[in-house]
Design a protein around this motif. Structure first.
Motif, PDB file in Angstrom:
ATOM      1  N   ALA A   1      39.022 -18.583 -16.942  1.00 54.00           N
ATOM      2  CA  ALA A   1      38.412 -18.686 -15.725  1.00 54.00           C
ATOM      3  C   ALA A   1      38.852 -17.422 -14.741  1.00 54.00           C
ATOM      4  O   ALA A   1      39.612 -16.885 -15.049  1.00 54.00           O
ATOM      5  CB  ALA A   1      38.684 -20.015 -14.935  1.00 54.00           C
ATOM      6  N   ASP A   2      37.915 -17.078 -13.769  1.00 55.77           N
ATOM      7  CA  ASP A   2      38.526 -15.843 -12.795  1.00 55.77           C
ATOM      8  C   ASP A   2      38.203 -16.583 -11.398  1.00 55.77           C
ATOM      9  O   ASP A   2      37.511 -17.238 -10.918  1.00 55.77           O
ATOM     10  CB  ASP A   2      37.322 -15.045 -12.877  1.00 55.77           C
ATOM     11  CG  ASP A   2      37.164 -14.067 -14.383  1.00 55.77           C
ATOM     12  OD1 ASP A   2      38.323 -14.012 -14.853  1.00 55.77           O
ATOM     13  OD2 ASP A   2      36.431 -13.830 -14.796  1.00 55.77           O
ATOM     14  N   LEU A   3      39.335 -16.056 -10.588  1.00 57.69           N
ATOM     15  CA  LEU A   3      39.438 -16.129  -9.349  1.00 57.69           C
ATOM     16  C   LEU A   3      38.773 -15.336  -8.478  1.00 57.69           C
ATOM     17  O   LEU A   3      39.276 -14.015  -8.800  1.00 57.69           O
ATOM     18  CB  LEU A   3      40.835 -16.631  -8.899  1.00 57.69           C
ATOM     19  CG  LEU A   3      41.509 -17.817  -9.605  1.00 57.69           C
ATOM     20  CD1 LEU A   3      43.338 -17.970  -9.382  1.00 57.69           C
ATOM     21  CD2 LEU A   3      40.829 -19.193  -9.239  1.00 57.69           C
ATOM     22  N   PHE A   4      38.105 -15.668  -7.434  1.00 53.14           N
ATOM     23  CA  PHE A   4      37.529 -14.524  -6.734  1.00 53.14           C
ATOM     24  C   PHE A   4      37.710 -14.778  -5.262  1.00 53.14           C
ATOM     25  O   PHE A   4      37.958 -15.852  -4.841  1.00 53.14           O
ATOM     26  CB  PHE A   4      35.680 -14.748  -6.662  1.00 53.14           C
ATOM     27  CG  PHE A   4      35.432 -14.073  -8.449  1.00 53.14           C
ATOM     28  CD1 PHE A   4      35.063 -12.796  -8.304  1.00 53.14           C
ATOM     29  CD2 PHE A   4      35.204 -15.165  -8.915  1.00 53.14           C
ATOM     30  CE1 PHE A   4      34.476 -12.518  -9.723  1.00 53.14           C
ATOM     31  CE2 PHE A   4      34.837 -14.774 -10.536  1.00 53.14           C
ATOM     32  CZ  PHE A   4      34.471 -13.517 -10.792  1.00 53.14           C
ATOM     33  N   VAL A   5      37.858 -13.478  -4.402  1.00 50.34           N
ATOM     34  CA  VAL A   5      37.921 -13.595  -2.844  1.00 50.34           C
ATOM     35  C   VAL A   5      37.059 -12.688  -2.418  1.00 50.34           C
ATOM     36  O   VAL A   5      36.936 -11.445  -2.965  1.00 50.34           O
ATOM     37  CB  VAL A   5      39.279 -13.101  -2.442  1.00 50.34           C
ATOM     38  CG1 VAL A   5      39.548 -13.260  -1.174  1.00 50.34           C
ATOM     39  CG2 VAL A   5      40.343 -14.282  -2.934  1.00 50.34           C
ATOM     40  N   GLU A   6      36.449 -12.677  -1.478  1.00 51.65           N
ATOM     41  CA  GLU A   6      35.298 -11.955  -0.691  1.00 51.65           C
ATOM     42  C   GLU A   6      35.870 -11.766   0.662  1.00 51.65           C
ATOM     43  O   GLU A   6      36.041 -12.918   1.319  1.00 51.65           O
ATOM     44  CB  GLU A   6      34.176 -12.571  -0.696  1.00 51.65           C
ATOM     45  CG  GLU A   6      32.739 -11.485  -0.358  1.00 51.65           C
ATOM     46  CD  GLU A   6      31.504 -12.153  -0.454  1.00 51.65           C
ATOM     47  OE1 GLU A   6      30.896 -12.670   0.423  1.00 51.65           O
ATOM     48  OE2 GLU A   6      30.966 -12.263  -1.628  1.00 51.65           O
ATOM     49  N   LEU A   7      36.019 -10.624   1.153  1.00 47.87           N
ATOM     50  CA  LEU A   7      36.360 -10.301   2.744  1.00 47.87           C
ATOM     51  C   LEU A   7      35.475  -9.573   3.290  1.00 47.87           C
ATOM     52  O   LEU A   7      35.096  -8.365   2.800  1.00 47.87           O
ATOM     53  CB  LEU A   7      37.941  -9.695   2.518  1.00 47.87           C
ATOM     54  CG  LEU A   7      38.294  -9.140   3.530  1.00 47.87           C
ATOM     55  CD1 LEU A   7      38.713 -10.374   4.655  1.00 47.87           C
ATOM     56  CD2 LEU A   7      39.696  -8.267   3.327  1.00 47.87           C
TER      57      LEU A   7
END
Length: 123
Positions: free
Chosen positions: A20-26
């Motif tokens: 799985a991949d964890l994503f953050v968008e800012l």
């Protein structure tokens, strides 16, 4: 004297993990480098003034609000599946731990997305 409205830039951070991949968008008005993006993500995750789950055609994402009003989106994506899943406090703490102690997973990517859709890696 009129002010010039700067267009917000979208910055993305992807943490590659097993299965799985964890994503953050800012989103930010400023032009940020890689270190500044990571520092801002840490600051927002350390001071979670509010959290809500947003649903759209891509799936569910967790919206995290900082006490200064800045926000980020975070989600989990199972490898091979494009559907986004929201993160709870435990998932957000996992991202924060990686960032705060610089114990990054094997691959960390940071990028900026321009209004024309062009993605630029940050150094």
């Amino acid at each position: 004297m009129g002010s010039i409205e700067m267009e917000a830039r979208c910055y993305g951070v992807r943490f590659e993990a097993d299965g799985a991949d964890l994503f953050v968008e800012l989103h930010a008005q400023d032009t940020l480098n890689r270190q500044q993006v990571l520092e801002r993500v840490v600051a927002i995750l350390e001071d979670r003034h509010g959290m809500a789950v947003s649903q759209n055609e891509l799936g569910a994402m967790t919206r995290v609000v900082h006490s200064d009003g800045s926000t980020l989106l975070a989600w989990l994506s199972i490898s091979g599946n494009s559907i986004r899943q929201s993160l709870d406090d435990e998932g957000l703490d996992e991202i924060l731990t990686c960032l705060a102690f610089l114990a990054f997973p094997p691959v960390v990517e940071t990028s900026a997305i321009c209004t024309d859709g062009k993605v630029t890696p940050l150094n």
